[in-house]
Scaffold this motif. Sequence first.
Motif, PDB file in Angstrom:
ATOM      1  N   CYS A 135      -1.489  -7.462   3.410  1.00 18.90           N
ATOM      2  CA  CYS A 135      -2.441  -6.362   3.592  1.00 18.90           C
ATOM      3  C   CYS A 135      -3.325  -6.615   4.806  1.00 18.90           C
ATOM      4  O   CYS A 135      -3.596  -5.706   5.600  1.00 18.90           O
ATOM      5  N   ALA A 190      -1.308  -6.047   7.914  1.00 21.86           N
ATOM      6  CA  ALA A 190      -1.062  -4.607   8.098  1.00 21.86           C
ATOM      7  C   ALA A 190      -2.291  -3.901   8.662  1.00 21.86           C
ATOM      8  O   ALA A 190      -2.161  -2.886   9.355  1.00 21.86           O
ATOM      9  N   ARG A 191      -3.484  -4.434   8.374  1.00 22.34           N
ATOM     10  CA  ARG A 191      -4.736  -3.821   8.840  1.00 22.34           C
ATOM     11  C   ARG A 191      -5.266  -4.471  10.116  1.00 22.34           C
ATOM     12  O   ARG A 191      -6.372  -4.143  10.561  1.00 22.34           O
ATOM     13  N   ASP A 221       0.380   5.309   8.864  1.00 23.68           N
ATOM     14  CA  ASP A 221      -0.617   4.244   8.993  1.00 23.68           C
ATOM     15  C   ASP A 221      -1.980   4.786   8.570  1.00 23.68           C
ATOM     16  O   ASP A 221      -2.783   5.207   9.394  1.00 23.68           O
ATOM     17  N   PRO A 232      -5.212   4.352   5.348  1.00 21.82           N
ATOM     18  CA  PRO A 232      -5.687   3.781   4.083  1.00 21.82           C
ATOM     19  C   PRO A 232      -5.662   4.794   2.954  1.00 21.82           C
ATOM     20  O   PRO A 232      -5.778   4.449   1.783  1.00 21.82           O
ATOM     21  N   GLU A 289      -0.529   0.553   7.184  1.00 24.30           N
ATOM     22  CA  GLU A 289      -0.830   0.853   5.785  1.00 24.30           C
ATOM     23  C   GLU A 289      -0.207   2.182   5.376  1.00 24.30           C
ATOM     24  O   GLU A 289      -0.283   3.154   6.114  1.00 24.30           O
ATOM     25  N   GLY A 338      -1.107   4.433   2.461  1.00 22.52           N
ATOM     26  CA  GLY A 338      -2.068   4.538   1.378  1.00 22.52           C
ATOM     27  C   GLY A 338      -1.976   5.835   0.605  1.00 22.52           C
ATOM     28  O   GLY A 338      -2.222   6.914   1.151  1.00 22.52           O
ATOM     29  N   SER A 355       4.082  -4.518   6.747  1.00 23.10           N
ATOM     30  CA  SER A 355       3.352  -3.316   6.359  1.00 23.10           C
ATOM     31  C   SER A 355       3.261  -3.245   4.835  1.00 23.10           C
ATOM     32  O   SER A 355       3.958  -3.983   4.121  1.00 23.10           O
ATOM     33  N   VAL A 356       2.408  -2.362   4.328  1.00 20.85           N
ATOM     34  CA  VAL A 356       2.225  -2.204   2.885  1.00 20.85           C
ATOM     35  C   VAL A 356       2.211  -0.716   2.550  1.00 20.85           C
ATOM     36  O   VAL A 356       1.869   0.125   3.383  1.00 20.85           O
ATOM     37  N   TYR A 357       2.560  -0.398   1.304  1.00 18.02           N
ATOM     38  CA  TYR A 357       2.677   0.995   0.869  1.00 18.02           C
ATOM     39  C   TYR A 357       2.357   1.023  -0.615  1.00 18.02           C
ATOM     40  O   TYR A 357       3.050   0.379  -1.409  1.00 18.02           O
ATOM     41  N   SER A 358       1.296   1.731  -1.009  1.00 17.48           N
ATOM     42  CA  SER A 358       0.896   1.681  -2.417  1.00 17.48           C
ATOM     43  C   SER A 358       0.105   2.917  -2.810  1.00 17.48           C
ATOM     44  O   SER A 358      -0.386   3.660  -1.964  1.00 17.48           O
ATOM     45  N   SER A 412      -5.474   1.238  -2.653  1.00 16.51           N
ATOM     46  CA  SER A 412      -5.739  -0.037  -1.982  1.00 16.51           C
ATOM     47  C   SER A 412      -5.980  -1.125  -3.024  1.00 16.51           C
ATOM     48  O   SER A 412      -6.407  -0.833  -4.150  1.00 16.51           O
TER      49      SER A 412
END
Length: 320
Positions: free
Chosen positions: A61, A64-65, A159, A161, A199, A201, A220-223, A226
């Motif tokens: 995370c 990714a930020r 990309d 949040p 991100e 988000g 990268s992250v995907y959720s 947060s």
Amino acid sequence: MTHYLDFERPLAEIEGKAEELRAMARGNDEMDVEEEAAALDAKAATLLAELYGKLTPWRKCQVARHPQRPHCKDYIEALFTEYTPLAGDRGFADDQAVMGGLARLDDRPVMVIGHEKGHDTQSRLSRNFGMARPEGYRKAIRLMEMAGRFGLPVVTLIDTPGAYPGKGAEERGQSEAIARSTEACLRIGVPLVSVVIGEGGSGGAVAFATANRVAMLEHSVYSVISPEGCASILWKDAEKMREAAEALRLTAQDLLKLGVADRIIPEPLGGAHRDPAATMAAVKSMLNTMLSEFDERDAAQLIADRRRKYLNIGSKGLAA
């Protein structure tokens, strides 16, 4: 100047010492520090490989930020030619958190849409840190529908949040705009491919990434939320974000197993910000590969493929 994350502090010390040695030797022909500096470089490279070889979800995370990570505007400038920006939702305003327009990817005409966070204080404020308002999603709908009319593939770069949760956004129909943008993704009869570049988000990402193919950069992250937001809800303590990041299964590797992501794009050692050019070349190659898979498919096949993908999400990898 390199920005170091918390877990990279030991690396910062080593690379800082190497740079100090070289700075001392500049303009002094009698001072030879290259051998010692090279030894520090080798030590830093080993430590970098160790750190990035075992990144936890929370550290991913953070990567990714990273403030120096390439953003949507950087990718558009590097990967696309003849980019013509299109602005406004023709209803309320032009949301600077969402950028998009007509462009060419090599010789292929496309519509490109993405979230832009900004790089410095002024641009981050004007871009609202990549958090789109309803007019941003309505702009995206307008561009997707235009692409559908002219038979142009759509490329989205994710990309954010999350969608902006402010009072004004809610008054103007934030949830409805996100839902209609997601619907537009499912409805258009042209190829739609997405890349999560930082991100992904919540619904703010899904509204652009309900695609035939979704690729994610390695870190990268995907959720759905947060880690900090999840920790605040579940444990009433935002400091439990590390545990939340583990539970959310938000990494590219986890999401590939679950069928949310279809591809993982490798990043240079140390993250995309350490070698943006190599990262962008890898993203460009992946975009061309994904788009080429749909060259012979008609609108009905594209729509059916997209719907099938999202109906099947979560049906594999649950026991992992």
